[in-house]
Design an enzyme around this catalytic site. Structure first.
Site, PDB file in Angstrom:
ATOM      1  N   ALA A 144      51.183   4.094  67.194  1.00 11.58           N
ATOM      2  CA  ALA A 144      50.041   4.493  68.031  1.00 11.58           C
ATOM      3  C   ALA A 144      48.886   3.528  67.761  1.00 11.58           C
ATOM      4  O   ALA A 144      47.750   3.929  67.499  1.00 11.58           O
ATOM      5  CB  ALA A 144      49.639   5.943  67.765  1.00 11.58           C
ATOM      6  N   LEU A 145      49.202   2.261  67.828  1.00  3.83           N
ATOM      7  CA  LEU A 145      48.272   1.231  67.352  1.00  3.83           C
ATOM      8  C   LEU A 145      47.051   1.099  68.256  1.00  3.83           C
ATOM      9  O   LEU A 145      47.140   1.221  69.476  1.00  3.83           O
ATOM     10  CB  LEU A 145      48.997  -0.116  67.275  1.00  3.83           C
ATOM     11  CG  LEU A 145      50.233  -0.132  66.359  1.00  3.83           C
ATOM     12  CD1 LEU A 145      50.851  -1.530  66.327  1.00  3.83           C
ATOM     13  CD2 LEU A 145      49.901   0.339  64.952  1.00  3.83           C
ATOM     14  N   HIS A 146      45.911   0.866  67.634  1.00  2.00           N
ATOM     15  CA  HIS A 146      44.662   0.640  68.358  1.00  2.00           C
ATOM     16  C   HIS A 146      43.941  -0.530  67.695  1.00  2.00           C
ATOM     17  O   HIS A 146      44.466  -1.143  66.743  1.00  2.00           O
ATOM     18  CB  HIS A 146      43.804   1.903  68.376  1.00  2.00           C
ATOM     19  CG  HIS A 146      43.609   2.525  67.018  1.00  2.00           C
ATOM     20  ND1 HIS A 146      42.903   1.923  66.018  1.00  2.00           N
ATOM     21  CD2 HIS A 146      44.087   3.694  66.501  1.00  2.00           C
ATOM     22  CE1 HIS A 146      42.907   2.689  64.948  1.00  2.00           C
ATOM     23  NE2 HIS A 146      43.629   3.763  65.203  1.00  2.00           N
TER      24      HIS A 146
ATOM     25  N   HIS B 247      43.933  -0.943  63.887  1.00  2.00           N
ATOM     26  CA  HIS B 247      45.135  -1.526  63.280  1.00  2.00           C
ATOM     27  C   HIS B 247      45.171  -3.036  63.493  1.00  2.00           C
ATOM     28  O   HIS B 247      45.538  -3.795  62.595  1.00  2.00           O
ATOM     29  CB  HIS B 247      46.401  -0.932  63.899  1.00  2.00           C
ATOM     30  CG  HIS B 247      46.569   0.541  63.696  1.00  2.00           C
ATOM     31  ND1 HIS B 247      46.406   1.454  64.708  1.00  2.00           N
ATOM     32  CD2 HIS B 247      46.880   1.256  62.594  1.00  2.00           C
ATOM     33  CE1 HIS B 247      46.631   2.670  64.245  1.00  2.00           C
ATOM     34  NE2 HIS B 247      46.911   2.590  62.964  1.00  2.00           N
TER      35      HIS B 247
ATOM     36  N   GLN C  23      54.066  13.602  55.214  1.00  4.23           N
ATOM     37  CA  GLN C  23      52.611  13.707  55.056  1.00  4.23           C
ATOM     38  C   GLN C  23      51.974  14.636  56.099  1.00  4.23           C
ATOM     39  O   GLN C  23      50.760  14.759  56.152  1.00  4.23           O
ATOM     40  CB  GLN C  23      51.951  12.333  55.062  1.00  4.23           C
ATOM     41  CG  GLN C  23      51.987  11.583  56.381  1.00  4.23           C
ATOM     42  CD  GLN C  23      51.462  10.163  56.238  1.00  4.23           C
ATOM     43  OE1 GLN C  23      52.154   9.276  55.721  1.00  4.23           O
ATOM     44  NE2 GLN C  23      50.234   9.922  56.659  1.00  4.23           N
TER      45      GLN C  23
ATOM     46  N   GLY D  88      42.779   0.770  56.129  1.00  4.84           N
ATOM     47  CA  GLY D  88      41.452   0.970  56.715  1.00  4.84           C
ATOM     48  C   GLY D  88      40.568   1.826  55.827  1.00  4.84           C
ATOM     49  O   GLY D  88      41.028   2.789  55.209  1.00  4.84           O
ATOM     50  N   GLU D  89      39.284   1.483  55.796  1.00  3.59           N
ATOM     51  CA  GLU D  89      38.315   2.293  55.035  1.00  3.59           C
ATOM     52  C   GLU D  89      38.061   3.637  55.706  1.00  3.59           C
ATOM     53  O   GLU D  89      37.475   4.522  55.106  1.00  3.59           O
ATOM     54  CB  GLU D  89      36.990   1.532  54.894  1.00  3.59           C
ATOM     55  CG  GLU D  89      37.079   0.373  53.935  1.00  3.59           C
ATOM     56  CD  GLU D  89      35.730  -0.280  53.685  1.00  3.59           C
ATOM     57  OE1 GLU D  89      34.745   0.061  54.384  1.00  3.59           O
ATOM     58  OE2 GLU D  89      35.657  -1.147  52.805  1.00  3.59           O
TER      59      GLU D  89
ATOM     60  N   GLN E  34      42.444   8.075  51.145  1.00  7.83           N
ATOM     61  CA  GLN E  34      43.770   7.450  51.099  1.00  7.83           C
ATOM     62  C   GLN E  34      43.699   6.076  50.425  1.00  7.83           C
ATOM     63  O   GLN E  34      44.557   5.715  49.611  1.00  7.83           O
ATOM     64  CB  GLN E  34      44.322   7.317  52.518  1.00  7.83           C
ATOM     65  CG  GLN E  34      45.571   6.451  52.620  1.00  7.83           C
ATOM     66  CD  GLN E  34      46.172   6.461  54.005  1.00  7.83           C
ATOM     67  OE1 GLN E  34      46.818   7.420  54.385  1.00  7.83           O
ATOM     68  NE2 GLN E  34      45.966   5.407  54.786  1.00  7.83           N
TER      69      GLN E  34
ATOM     70  N   SER F 123      40.727   5.946  66.059  1.00  5.98           N
ATOM     71  CA  SER F 123      41.769   6.750  65.433  1.00  5.98           C
ATOM     72  C   SER F 123      42.807   7.100  66.481  1.00  5.98           C
ATOM     73  O   SER F 123      42.458   7.328  67.650  1.00  5.98           O
ATOM     74  CB  SER F 123      41.158   8.042  64.881  1.00  5.98           C
ATOM     75  OG  SER F 123      42.175   8.983  64.618  1.00  5.98           O
TER      76      SER F 123
HETATM   77  O1  PAF Z   1      47.216   5.565  57.328  1.00  4.63           O
HETATM   78  C1  PAF Z   1      48.367   5.721  57.806  1.00  4.63           C
HETATM   79  O2  PAF Z   1      48.646   5.405  58.974  1.00  4.63           O
HETATM   80  C2  PAF Z   1      49.448   6.345  56.951  1.00  4.63           C
HETATM   81  O3  PAF Z   1      48.928   7.327  56.115  1.00  4.63           O
HETATM   82  C3  PAF Z   1      50.258   5.303  56.141  1.00  4.63           C
HETATM   83  C4  PAF Z   1      49.385   4.566  55.134  1.00  4.63           C
HETATM   84  C5  PAF Z   1      50.906   4.307  57.089  1.00  4.63           C
HETATM   85  C6  PAF Z   1      51.375   6.017  55.357  1.00  4.63           C
HETATM   86  O4  PAF Z   1      52.247   6.695  56.206  1.00  4.63           O
END
Ligand code: PAF
Length: 288
Positions: free
Chosen positions: A38-40, A43, A67, A153-154, A159, A191
């Site tokens: 789901a790149l934006h 990313h 997760q 990303g910050e 995370q 996001s």
């Molecule tokens: O930030 C994310 O997209 C995820 O938490 C990651 C770091 C790819 C781990 O699945």
């Protein structure tokens, strides 16, 4: 004009390791950008930074089931590999690692990485098991890719601290690079979850960053955190955020609550607009 060569899609750990070993033997630095697709633009900024610092760039696309909470958005998380690859082609990557769930978690998989302390506050209590899922998959990905540097990303500040800690604690030989949050023109942090917002929610979402920025200006001058947090909560509630999971001022690295800003801190928030949980954070330091 000839088409750019297709990006190799590597579905297995063995294929990723083979590519990485070839580049390492050639003395080529590898930059790694782990994603869930789901790149934006956020990313792509990570990829550009990796590209600027490393001869080879690998992006992983894996929607990591461990997760997500039991009733959360794993099933509805946007997945469109072809669209993601097309975006990556515009910035140039050397390989995409796109394993399936069985490749990452084969039968009998039994190991979990947990990072204590850093996961006790902020998102930790609101998303039980989330950081164990992140820490486990990121540990695996870092070991699988064997990159020189990995880019996060910050925006996901907690995370980022968790990943820095696990890489240090487990002696994973990789440099962890934090990359500043990319924002829309009106300040909303980019996001994948922004796709879920209705037009009305999207408008109201801008209050998140405005609230954090106003708090940062106040706290940088030495004001106590508690009244600023109370005013921030009120502003978010008025804009329709319900519930506000947390709005906190924490020390930037330890993530311990700060009563006043006397060193590098982050103001961090998680709050719901309708069915969508948004998070954001900003830096604040004394006088800055
Ligand atoms: O930030 C994310 O997209 C995820 O938490 C990651 C770091 C790819 C781990 O699945």
């Amino acid at each position: 004009m000839r088409d750019a060569p297709a990006i190799p899609i590597l579905p297995t750990v063995a294929a990723l390791r083979a590519a990485s070993a070839t580049w390492r033997r050639a003395g080529e630095a590898i930059g790694f950008v782990p994603t869930m697709g789901a790149l934006h633009e956020g990313h792509l900024t990570l990829v550009r930074q990796a590209r600027a610092q490393c001869r080879r760039v690998v992006v992983s696309i894996f929607v990591n089931p461990t997760q997500f909470g039991p009733n959360s958005d794993f099933a509805r998380y946007p997945r469109d590999l072809a669209a993601d690859i097309a975006k990556l082609a515009t910035v140039g990557v050397d390989a995409v690692f796109a394993p399936d769930v069985g490749e990452m978690y084969p039968d009998g998989f039994a190991t979990t990485v947990t990072v204590a302390g850093l996961t006790d506050g902020l998102c930790g209590p609101h998303r039980p098991g989330h950081f164990a899922g992140v820490a486990t998959v990121v540990s695996k990905l870092l070991l699988q890719c064997q990159a020189d540097a990995a880019y996060f990303g910050e925006k996901d500040w907690q995370q980022l601290q968790v990943v820095r800690r696990l890489a240090r604690d487990l002696d994973i030989p990789v440099r962890i690079e934090g990359v500043p949050t990319v924002r829309e023109a009106d300040g909303l942090a980019m996001s994948s979850r922004n796709f879920y917002l209705s037009p009305d929610e999207r408008q109201r979402a801008t209050v998140l960053y405005r609230t954090l920025s106003a708090m940062a200006a106040e706290l940088a001058g030495g004001a106590p955190a508690a009244p600023a947090i109370a005013r921030g909560f009120a502003a978010l509630s008025k804009a329709g955020f319900d519930p506000v999971d947390y709005l906190s001022v924490v020390e930037a690295e330890s993530l311990q609550p700060a009563a006043r800003v006397t060193g590098p801190c982050r103001i961090a928030v998680a709050a719901w607009l309708g069915k969508t949980r948004l998070i954001d954070n900003v830096a604040v330091a004394p006088g800055a």
